[in-house]
Design an enzyme around this catalytic site. Structure first.
Site, PDB file in Angstrom:
ATOM      1  N   ASP A  14       0.809  -1.145  -0.028  1.00 57.28           N
ATOM      2  CA  ASP A  14       0.013  -0.065  -0.072  1.00 57.28           C
ATOM      3  C   ASP A  14       0.977   1.152  -0.089  1.00 57.28           C
ATOM      4  O   ASP A  14       1.871   1.060   0.157  1.00 57.28           O
ATOM      5  CB  ASP A  14      -0.999   0.178   1.146  1.00 57.28           C
ATOM      6  CG  ASP A  14      -2.101   0.869   1.122  1.00 57.28           C
ATOM      7  OD1 ASP A  14      -2.384   1.573   0.020  1.00 57.28           O
ATOM      8  OD2 ASP A  14      -2.734   1.188   2.210  1.00 57.28           O
ATOM      9  N   GLU A  52       2.264   3.774  -3.955  1.00 57.16           N
ATOM     10  CA  GLU A  52       1.803   2.589  -4.226  1.00 57.16           C
ATOM     11  C   GLU A  52       2.532   1.657  -5.142  1.00 57.16           C
ATOM     12  O   GLU A  52       2.976   0.716  -4.814  1.00 57.16           O
ATOM     13  CB  GLU A  52       0.481   2.775  -4.926  1.00 57.16           C
ATOM     14  CG  GLU A  52      -0.570   3.469  -4.171  1.00 57.16           C
ATOM     15  CD  GLU A  52      -1.566   2.651  -3.385  1.00 57.16           C
ATOM     16  OE1 GLU A  52      -1.013   1.568  -3.272  1.00 57.16           O
ATOM     17  OE2 GLU A  52      -2.453   3.211  -2.978  1.00 57.16           O
ATOM     18  N   ASP A  74      -4.328  -2.500  -3.039  1.00 60.03           N
ATOM     19  CA  ASP A  74      -5.686  -1.826  -3.382  1.00 60.03           C
ATOM     20  C   ASP A  74      -5.416  -0.848  -4.497  1.00 60.03           C
ATOM     21  O   ASP A  74      -6.493  -0.017  -4.445  1.00 60.03           O
ATOM     22  CB  ASP A  74      -6.271  -1.107  -1.903  1.00 60.03           C
ATOM     23  CG  ASP A  74      -5.334  -0.157  -1.434  1.00 60.03           C
ATOM     24  OD1 ASP A  74      -4.394   0.207  -2.186  1.00 60.03           O
ATOM     25  OD2 ASP A  74      -5.648   0.105  -0.106  1.00 60.03           O
ATOM     26  N   HIS A 129      -9.577  -0.633   3.023  1.00 58.39           N
ATOM     27  CA  HIS A 129     -10.219  -0.348   4.383  1.00 58.39           C
ATOM     28  C   HIS A 129     -11.591  -1.081   4.288  1.00 58.39           C
ATOM     29  O   HIS A 129     -12.617  -0.547   4.798  1.00 58.39           O
ATOM     30  CB  HIS A 129     -10.583   1.104   4.084  1.00 58.39           C
ATOM     31  CG  HIS A 129      -9.644   2.139   3.957  1.00 58.39           C
ATOM     32  ND1 HIS A 129      -8.290   2.407   4.679  1.00 58.39           N
ATOM     33  CD2 HIS A 129      -9.296   2.898   2.527  1.00 58.39           C
ATOM     34  CE1 HIS A 129      -7.497   3.043   3.942  1.00 58.39           C
ATOM     35  NE2 HIS A 129      -8.056   3.315   2.842  1.00 58.39           N
ATOM     36  N   ASP A 139      -1.687  -0.505   5.004  1.00 53.84           N
ATOM     37  CA  ASP A 139      -2.082   1.041   5.420  1.00 53.84           C
ATOM     38  C   ASP A 139      -1.563   1.519   6.505  1.00 53.84           C
ATOM     39  O   ASP A 139      -1.109   2.601   6.613  1.00 53.84           O
ATOM     40  CB  ASP A 139      -3.587   0.915   5.195  1.00 53.84           C
ATOM     41  CG  ASP A 139      -4.333   2.197   5.258  1.00 53.84           C
ATOM     42  OD1 ASP A 139      -4.026   2.836   4.261  1.00 53.84           O
ATOM     43  OD2 ASP A 139      -4.996   2.705   6.375  1.00 53.84           O
TER      44      ASP A 139
END
Length: 164
Positions: A14, A52, A74, A129, A139
């Site tokens: 992430d 990222e 993600d 999330h 994260d």
């Protein structure tokens, strides 16, 4: 996730930038059997997309020898850039998206292409999330690095060079 005889490395990554651009960081987690390694780093001034990409790069670069890797992120930017062939197309076109627009982050895309070529990588997208344990940990690592003390952050030199 994995059977006892599974030789697959599971990587999770992430990225984060506060202000975008602004202070940023990445987080990555590697799992192989019962072994878990975590990576993170903060940067003084960067973008979310660069972080990222760097999270994925860091996870892959940490592996020794050629590995079968499932990389979960993600970031649709990362996944689409590889799986839809955007990065290879931009690379073949001298890092141009089209005749007028430069591709963003060519240094990071080159590093990710290189890292992917050293391993057998498949990508999996997960909505961020949503309680996925490894994604949540990445994260936390990325945001912690982005919000960490400036003394612990490094300069994203390529970003500064191309964006002032």
């Amino acid at each position: 996730m994995a059977s006892i005889n599974d030789k697959t490395v599971y990587a999770f990554s992430d990225g984060s930038a506060i202000g975008n651009p602004g202070p940023g960081g990445y987080g990555a987690v590697l799992k192989y059997g019962d072994n878990v390694k975590e990576f993170s780093q903060g940067f003084k001034h960067t973008t979310n997309n660069r972080m990222e990409l760097l999270g994925a790069i860091t996870a892959l670069d940490a592996l020794k020898g050629r590995q079968r890797v499932v990389l979960t992120t993600d970031s649709q930017y990362v996944i689409n850039g590889i799986e839809k062939g955007w990065a290879k197309k931009w690379q073949a076109n001298g890092w141009m998206r089209n005749k007028k627009e430069k591709a963003l982050n060519p240094d990071m895309w080159q590093r990710l292409l290189d890292a992917c070529s050293r391993h057998d990588v498949s990508f999996e997208w997960i909505r961020g999330h949503t309680g996925h344990p490894e994604n949540e940990r990445c994260d936390e690592l990325a945001n912690g690095a982005a919000r960490g003390p400036a003394s612990g952050q490094i300069v994203d030199e390529e970003f500064v060079k191309t964006n002032g």
